[in-house]
Every structure is written in structure tokens, then in C-alpha cells.
Design a protein around this motif. Structure first.
Motif, PDB file in Angstrom:
ATOM      1  N   VAL B  14     -60.426  35.235 100.483  1.00 30.60           N
ATOM      2  CA  VAL B  14     -59.771  36.382  99.853  1.00 30.60           C
ATOM      3  C   VAL B  14     -60.636  37.642  99.909  1.00 30.60           C
ATOM      4  O   VAL B  14     -60.103  38.750 100.004  1.00 30.60           O
ATOM      5  CB  VAL B  14     -59.362  36.100  98.384  1.00 30.60           C
ATOM      6  CG1 VAL B  14     -58.137  35.199  98.315  1.00 30.60           C
ATOM      7  CG2 VAL B  14     -60.495  35.523  97.574  1.00 30.60           C
ATOM      8  N   GLN B 100     -48.630  40.216  84.842  1.00 30.80           N
ATOM      9  CA  GLN B 100     -49.740  39.382  84.392  1.00 30.80           C
ATOM     10  C   GLN B 100     -49.314  38.056  83.793  1.00 30.80           C
ATOM     11  O   GLN B 100     -50.132  37.334  83.233  1.00 30.80           O
ATOM     12  CB  GLN B 100     -50.581  40.153  83.385  1.00 30.80           C
ATOM     13  CG  GLN B 100     -51.237  41.353  84.010  1.00 30.80           C
ATOM     14  CD  GLN B 100     -52.478  41.761  83.257  1.00 30.80           C
ATOM     15  OE1 GLN B 100     -53.303  40.938  82.921  1.00 30.80           O
ATOM     16  NE2 GLN B 100     -52.590  43.029  82.968  1.00 30.80           N
ATOM     17  N   TYR B 102     -48.205  35.413  85.302  1.00 32.76           N
ATOM     18  CA  TYR B 102     -48.502  34.226  86.108  1.00 32.76           C
ATOM     19  C   TYR B 102     -49.919  33.726  85.818  1.00 32.76           C
ATOM     20  O   TYR B 102     -50.781  34.485  85.367  1.00 32.76           O
ATOM     21  CB  TYR B 102     -48.353  34.550  87.602  1.00 32.76           C
ATOM     22  CG  TYR B 102     -49.460  35.417  88.146  1.00 32.76           C
ATOM     23  CD1 TYR B 102     -50.562  34.835  88.774  1.00 32.76           C
ATOM     24  CD2 TYR B 102     -49.425  36.797  88.023  1.00 32.76           C
ATOM     25  CE1 TYR B 102     -51.585  35.627  89.263  1.00 32.76           C
ATOM     26  CE2 TYR B 102     -50.444  37.586  88.503  1.00 32.76           C
ATOM     27  CZ  TYR B 102     -51.526  36.992  89.116  1.00 32.76           C
ATOM     28  OH  TYR B 102     -52.543  37.774  89.579  1.00 32.76           O
ATOM     29  N   ASN B 103     -50.160  32.458  86.070  1.00 27.82           N
ATOM     30  CA  ASN B 103     -51.503  31.923  85.907  1.00 27.82           C
ATOM     31  C   ASN B 103     -52.335  32.287  87.122  1.00 27.82           C
ATOM     32  O   ASN B 103     -51.833  32.286  88.246  1.00 27.82           O
ATOM     33  CB  ASN B 103     -51.447  30.397  85.776  1.00 27.82           C
ATOM     34  CG  ASN B 103     -50.746  29.994  84.498  1.00 27.82           C
ATOM     35  OD1 ASN B 103     -50.943  30.611  83.443  1.00 27.82           O
ATOM     36  ND2 ASN B 103     -49.888  28.998  84.588  1.00 27.82           N
ATOM     37  N   ILE B 104     -53.603  32.601  86.872  1.00 33.69           N
ATOM     38  CA  ILE B 104     -54.466  32.977  87.985  1.00 33.69           C
ATOM     39  C   ILE B 104     -54.637  31.773  88.898  1.00 33.69           C
ATOM     40  O   ILE B 104     -55.033  30.699  88.448  1.00 33.69           O
ATOM     41  CB  ILE B 104     -55.849  33.414  87.477  1.00 33.69           C
ATOM     42  CG1 ILE B 104     -55.688  34.570  86.496  1.00 33.69           C
ATOM     43  CG2 ILE B 104     -56.761  33.800  88.627  1.00 33.69           C
ATOM     44  CD1 ILE B 104     -56.916  34.820  85.677  1.00 33.69           C
ATOM     45  N   ASP B 105     -54.287  31.934  90.139  1.00 34.02           N
ATOM     46  CA  ASP B 105     -54.611  30.879  91.104  1.00 34.02           C
ATOM     47  C   ASP B 105     -54.733  31.503  92.479  1.00 34.02           C
ATOM     48  O   ASP B 105     -54.361  32.665  92.687  1.00 34.02           O
ATOM     49  CB  ASP B 105     -53.606  29.717  91.059  1.00 34.02           C
ATOM     50  CG  ASP B 105     -52.256  30.053  91.641  1.00 34.02           C
ATOM     51  OD1 ASP B 105     -52.199  30.522  92.788  1.00 34.02           O
ATOM     52  OD2 ASP B 105     -51.239  29.822  90.964  1.00 34.02           O
ATOM     53  N   VAL B 108     -51.689  33.267  94.654  1.00 30.82           N
ATOM     54  CA  VAL B 108     -51.033  34.553  94.365  1.00 30.82           C
ATOM     55  C   VAL B 108     -52.005  35.658  94.776  1.00 30.82           C
ATOM     56  O   VAL B 108     -53.165  35.634  94.394  1.00 30.82           O
ATOM     57  CB  VAL B 108     -50.715  34.696  92.857  1.00 30.82           C
ATOM     58  CG1 VAL B 108     -50.061  36.049  92.587  1.00 30.82           C
ATOM     59  CG2 VAL B 108     -49.823  33.561  92.367  1.00 30.82           C
ATOM     60  N   PHE B 109     -51.519  36.591  95.574  1.00 28.58           N
ATOM     61  CA  PHE B 109     -52.364  37.721  95.988  1.00 28.58           C
ATOM     62  C   PHE B 109     -51.556  38.999  95.828  1.00 28.58           C
ATOM     63  O   PHE B 109     -50.522  39.172  96.457  1.00 28.58           O
ATOM     64  CB  PHE B 109     -52.810  37.541  97.448  1.00 28.58           C
ATOM     65  CG  PHE B 109     -53.934  38.471  97.844  1.00 28.58           C
ATOM     66  CD1 PHE B 109     -55.212  37.976  98.071  1.00 28.58           C
ATOM     67  CD2 PHE B 109     -53.718  39.848  97.976  1.00 28.58           C
ATOM     68  CE1 PHE B 109     -56.256  38.819  98.436  1.00 28.58           C
ATOM     69  CE2 PHE B 109     -54.770  40.699  98.331  1.00 28.58           C
ATOM     70  CZ  PHE B 109     -56.033  40.182  98.563  1.00 28.58           C
ATOM     71  N   ILE B 110     -52.041  39.881  94.944  1.00 25.42           N
ATOM     72  CA  ILE B 110     -51.334  41.138  94.683  1.00 25.42           C
ATOM     73  C   ILE B 110     -52.187  42.294  95.185  1.00 25.42           C
ATOM     74  O   ILE B 110     -53.381  42.339  94.937  1.00 25.42           O
ATOM     75  CB  ILE B 110     -51.075  41.326  93.175  1.00 25.42           C
ATOM     76  CG1 ILE B 110     -50.298  40.133  92.600  1.00 25.42           C
ATOM     77  CG2 ILE B 110     -50.320  42.632  92.918  1.00 25.42           C
ATOM     78  CD1 ILE B 110     -50.118  40.172  91.090  1.00 25.42           C
ATOM     79  N   ARG B 111     -51.570  43.219  95.885  1.00 25.08           N
ATOM     80  CA  ARG B 111     -52.298  44.388  96.365  1.00 25.08           C
ATOM     81  C   ARG B 111     -51.510  45.649  96.023  1.00 25.08           C
ATOM     82  O   ARG B 111     -50.320  45.737  96.318  1.00 25.08           O
ATOM     83  CB  ARG B 111     -52.470  44.294  97.878  1.00 25.08           C
ATOM     84  CG  ARG B 111     -53.211  45.453  98.482  1.00 25.08           C
ATOM     85  CD  ARG B 111     -54.663  45.480  98.055  1.00 25.08           C
ATOM     86  NE  ARG B 111     -55.436  46.419  98.842  1.00 25.08           N
ATOM     87  CZ  ARG B 111     -56.724  46.255  99.126  1.00 25.08           C
ATOM     88  NH1 ARG B 111     -57.370  45.185  98.683  1.00 25.08           N
ATOM     89  NH2 ARG B 111     -57.357  47.148  99.832  1.00 25.08           N
TER      90      ARG B 111
END
Lengths: 134, 336
Positions: B14, B100, B102-105, B108-111
Motif C-alpha cells: 500500500v 469511517q 467500515y473496519n480498518i482492513d 479497503v483503499f480510499i484516496r
């Protein structure tokens, strides 16, 4: 050619209740030509994950309710673990004991801004923090 | 930018992926080289565009969809676009704040991207950012446009499914008949469905859809009611998106869409390569500035000026010219 733009993430630790400072700083950094990514309240893990995905130059933490030293240490630990300590700068602003400023710098915040910090000081501080990481 | 980034992106790094996106946005030459390596690995992700007026609830809806698609086992990418100030060139990218739940994993990639002067609701780097997420193995990529008015319809060129988010109280049926954003939806969403007028808006949309000639085998836009802040109606929306995806797959429209997109990408790439060439090789000594000066004084017109540049360009191009190194080296150099 596109110029290299400063990207900064602004966030607060989970229990912070006031966001006026964060919003004011976001506005003045935008007016200084930066791209400001707002996250709001978040735990260290989410702050660092966001900093990675957005590839920001600087992470700015707004703090009012105390505990910034303990939480700051935790944030730095996560940053170290996830491998962005050398590519991302950290700054912090808000209300904190003045005697904490050197301690915050010692754990890795390259700029600290008390309530008396002026617009120019904040912009210059962020720019200097970003430049140190390029 | 170091080399070998493409390999790292493919391996799921990442840090490398986000740095590459940055390079592409800043038009770094090596970043484009890396994208060339990644390109064969793209084209697998399903792209969903979400557009609508500022404050309609686009980010909140995407925030809900991330969780829903994750629960259904899909890897999710999000590209969220907000406007750049035309005066200071700064930007507030505030879409993420609503995403926010969703659980951090790692899946998931947000830009967030700023428009950096692009109109049409997207930014120049949108497609290349999508490509990087696609190469990272994301199954579904949600693209949020800037708050759109009536004519910011570029999303339709990028997305497989286009979603238009509306809220009650935005005007009468005349607004609905206007060209532009009301024509591009594969799915309409009436968000803030708890507000009075939501059901009426849904009915009006259905009437509008039914008034259009509908050929057999063609997708008929559907209307979903949601309350994104409390995650209501969003499961149904996710299901509808996947239904449209299936429809495109069986009807052959998907191939058509991808072909149209490939064409646009090619034309965009030609345009930007040409402009780069002109900036680097013809603009020396403020040549363009001089032309602009002449135009302002009406000493020439833009059409003749453009033709002059093209003429000059074609005379400069030697057989040995290489657009990659941007040099007119010997032909042997081209194979480097």
C-alpha cells in the motif's frame, strides 16, 4: 507540468470534542494552497492508515482535552510499525501544557502550535515540516 | 521516484501504491512508466460512479456501501474527488470524514483527489488512480464526483454503473426533463428518504423513466430510497448495483462500455503527450505567452495560432524523435 503540492491530513484523537480549531486551520491551509484531507476523530490506527492511503506530506493533530503526549506516543509507534515515519511529518496544535512542547518534539512532532500561534506561523511550520521529508 | 514500484503494487504494497498515485497526480515521468507496467493487470475491477449535488449524501452512501461490499467478500477501492480553489489552488478534501463506518482492513483503499482545475466533476488523475487500485486487486471501485450541478457528467465515461443521488425538494418535473445529469443514471438514489417528499420524488422519477422509449434488452434505470446516515436502504442499493453489473455482462454492454473508455483514454493520452511536447519544445522563450498576447490584442485568432503551432511541431519532428525520452536522438536510441 503540475507542481508538487503539499498534502496534509488533519485529525483528532477519539475523545476530542471541539473541532472549531481543526476547521479553522483547515481553512487557512487551504488558502495557503495546500490540499487538506479531513478525517476528524479517529484512533491512531485509522489516522496512520489514512496517512498511508492519501500519501500526505504532513499529519496534523488538533488537541484540546489532554493526554496528547500519551496518545502522540501511540501514534508514533503505529507510524513506525506501518513504515511511514521517514516519509511523513507530524505536527500538533491546540491546547497542551507548554512544558510538553519539547517532549512532543522529542517523540517526533516536528512542529507544535499553541493557541497563540499565528496564521503565518502555522503555514510556515507546516511547509517546513513537509520540506524536511522530501 | 524509485523503480520497481509496479511490482510492489502488484504484490499489494500500500505504501508503494499510494506513492505511485501521488506521482501520477503530479505527472511524474517515472510514475507513468510504472503505470505502463501495471496496465496489463487492469481492467478487472468493476467501477461504480456516484454523483449528485453537494450535500446530497454521496460520501455517506459510499461509506455504507464499503461495509456492505466488504461483508459480501469484495475488495473495495474508493476515489473521492473534491474541488480545487480556482484562486488559491488549495482544496479541502472532506469526503473521507463520512466514510469511517467500515473496519480498518487491508482490503479497503480510499484516496481523495482534488480537481486541480479539471471541470466535468472528475480530476485528471482519476483514471490513473483507478488503474492503480485495479492493479492492486480491488474488485469494486467507487468513484465519488465533486458535488455536481447539471452538466458534470464525465463520470459516465469512467463508470460501469452510474448512480445519481438526489434529495427531496430539488425542483419540479421540468428540472427532471433537462439534459445532463438526469440522463446518465443507471440507478437513481433518493437519499434522506425520511424527509417529506421522498416518495413523491421517487414516483416522479419512475414516471420520467417510463416516459422514455424503452427498447427490449436495454437497462431501465431503477430508483432506490435510502437514508445513508442510518444505513437504511443501502443493502438494496448494493444489490441493485450488482444486478446492473450482471446485466452489463450478459447483454454485452460491458464490452461496449470498456471499448468506449479505451478510446477516451487513448485520446486523453495523445492530448496530454502532445501538450507536454508543445510545452517542452515549442514553448521555449515564452512563445505561447506571445501568442496569448497577440490573441488578447486581437492581432491573431486562436485557430490560426493553433495551426501555426502544429505546423512548427510537424517540422520539428524528425524520424528519430522519441516521445518517451522526448529527444531527437539517433534511431538506435529508441530501443532503450
Amino acid at each position: 507540468m503540475a507542481e508538487k503540492k503539499i498534502r496534509i491530513l488533519l485529525a483528532q484523537f477519539p475523545l476530542e470534542n471541539h473541532n472549531r480549531g481543526l476547521i479553522a486551520v483547515a481553512g487557512l491551509l487551504r488558502d495557503a494552497g495546500m490540499e487538506v484531507i479531513l478525517l476528524g476523530n479517529a484512533v491512531s490506527n485509522r489516522i496512520i492508515d489514512t496517512a498511508i492511503q492519501e500519501d500526505v506530506d504532513v499529519v496534523g493533530i488538533s488537541t484540546y482535552c489532554g493526554g496528547e503526549l500519551a496518545l502522540g506516543k501511540e501514534l508514533m509507534k503505529v507510524a513506525e510499525k506501518k513504515g511511514i515515519k521517514d516519509r511523513t511529518a507530524f505536527v500538533l496544535g491546540g491546547i497542551f501544557p507548554p512544558s510538553d512542547a519539547p517532549k512532543l518534539e522529542a517523540i517526533g512532532f516536528s512542529g507544535t502550535f499553541p493557541p497563540s500561534a499565528s496564521r503565518e506561523e502555522i503555514i510556515a511550520g507546516v511547509k517546513a515540516a513537509a520540506a524536511a521529508k522530501k | 521516484m524509485e523503480t520497481g514500484i509496479a511490482q510492489k503494487v502488484l504484490a499489494g504494497d500500500v505504501l508503494a501504491a499510494s506513492r505511485l498515485m501521488r506521482g501520477l497526480e503530479d505527472e511524474d515521468a517515472n510514475a507513468i512508466e510504472q503505470l505502463k507496467t501495471l496496465y496489463p493487470h487492469t481492467g478487472k475491477a468493476y467501477i461504480v460512479g456516484v454523483t449528485g449535488s453537494p450535500g446530497a449524501g454521496k460520501s455517506s452512501i459510499i461509506g455504507c456501501l464499503i461495509g456492505i461490499f466488504r461483508r459480501r467478500g469484495l475488495k473495495v477501492g474508493v476515489v473521492a474527488i473534491d474541488p480545487t480553489s480556482p484562486f488559491t489552488h488549495g482544496a479541502i478534501l472532506g469526503d473521507r470524514i463520512r466514510m469511517q463506518q467500515y473496519n480498518i482492513d487491508n482490503d479497503v483503499f480510499i484516496r481523495s483527489l482534488a480537481t486541480r482545475g479539471w471541470s466535468g466533476g472528475l480530476s485528471k488523475a482519476t483514471i490513473s488512480t483507478i488503474h492503480v487500485m485495479d492493479a492492486m486487486g480491488k474488485d469494486i471501485i467507487l468513484v465519488e464526483t465533486v458535488g455536481a450541478g447539471q452538466a458534470e457528467v464525465d463520470i459516465v465515461r469512467v463508470a460501469d454503473t452510474a448512480i445519481v443521488v438526489l434529495t427531496p425538494g430539488m425542483g419540479d418535473e421540468i428540472q427532471m426533463m433537462k439534459a445532463g445529469i438526469m440522463e446518465i443514471a443507471d440507478i437513481f438514489v433518493v437519499n434522506k428518504a425520511d424527509i417529506a417528499g421522498a416518495e413523491e420524488l421517487k414516483e416522479e422519477l419512475k414516471v420520467m423513466i417510463s416516459m422514455k422509449p424503452h427498447l427490449p434488452g436495454q437497462w431501465q434505470p431503477s430508483v432506490a430510497l435510502t437514508e445513508a446516515v442510518c444505513d437504511r436502504g443501502t443493502e438494496e442499493l448494493a444489490t441493485e448495483i450488482l444486478k446492473h453489473k450482471e446485466f452489463l455482462g450478459t447483454s454485452g454492454d460491458m464490452t461496449e462500455k470498456r471499448r468506449a473508455r479505451a478510446k477516451l483514454e487513448l485520446i486523453d493520452a495523445i492530448e496530454s503527450s502532445l501538450m507536454n511536447y508543445i510545452y517542452r519544445n515549442i514553448d521555449k522563450g515564452d512563445y505561447l505567452e506571445g501568442l496569448i498576447e497577440d490573441l488578447t490584442r486581437r492581432a491573431t485568432d486562436p485557430y490560426s495560432a493553433a495551426q501555426r503551432i502544429i505546423t512548427q511541431l510537424s517540422q520539428q519532428l524528425e524520424p528519430g524523435y522519441d516521445a518517451v525520452t522526448n529527444s531527437s536522438g539517433k534511431p538506435a536510441d529508441r530501443n532503450k
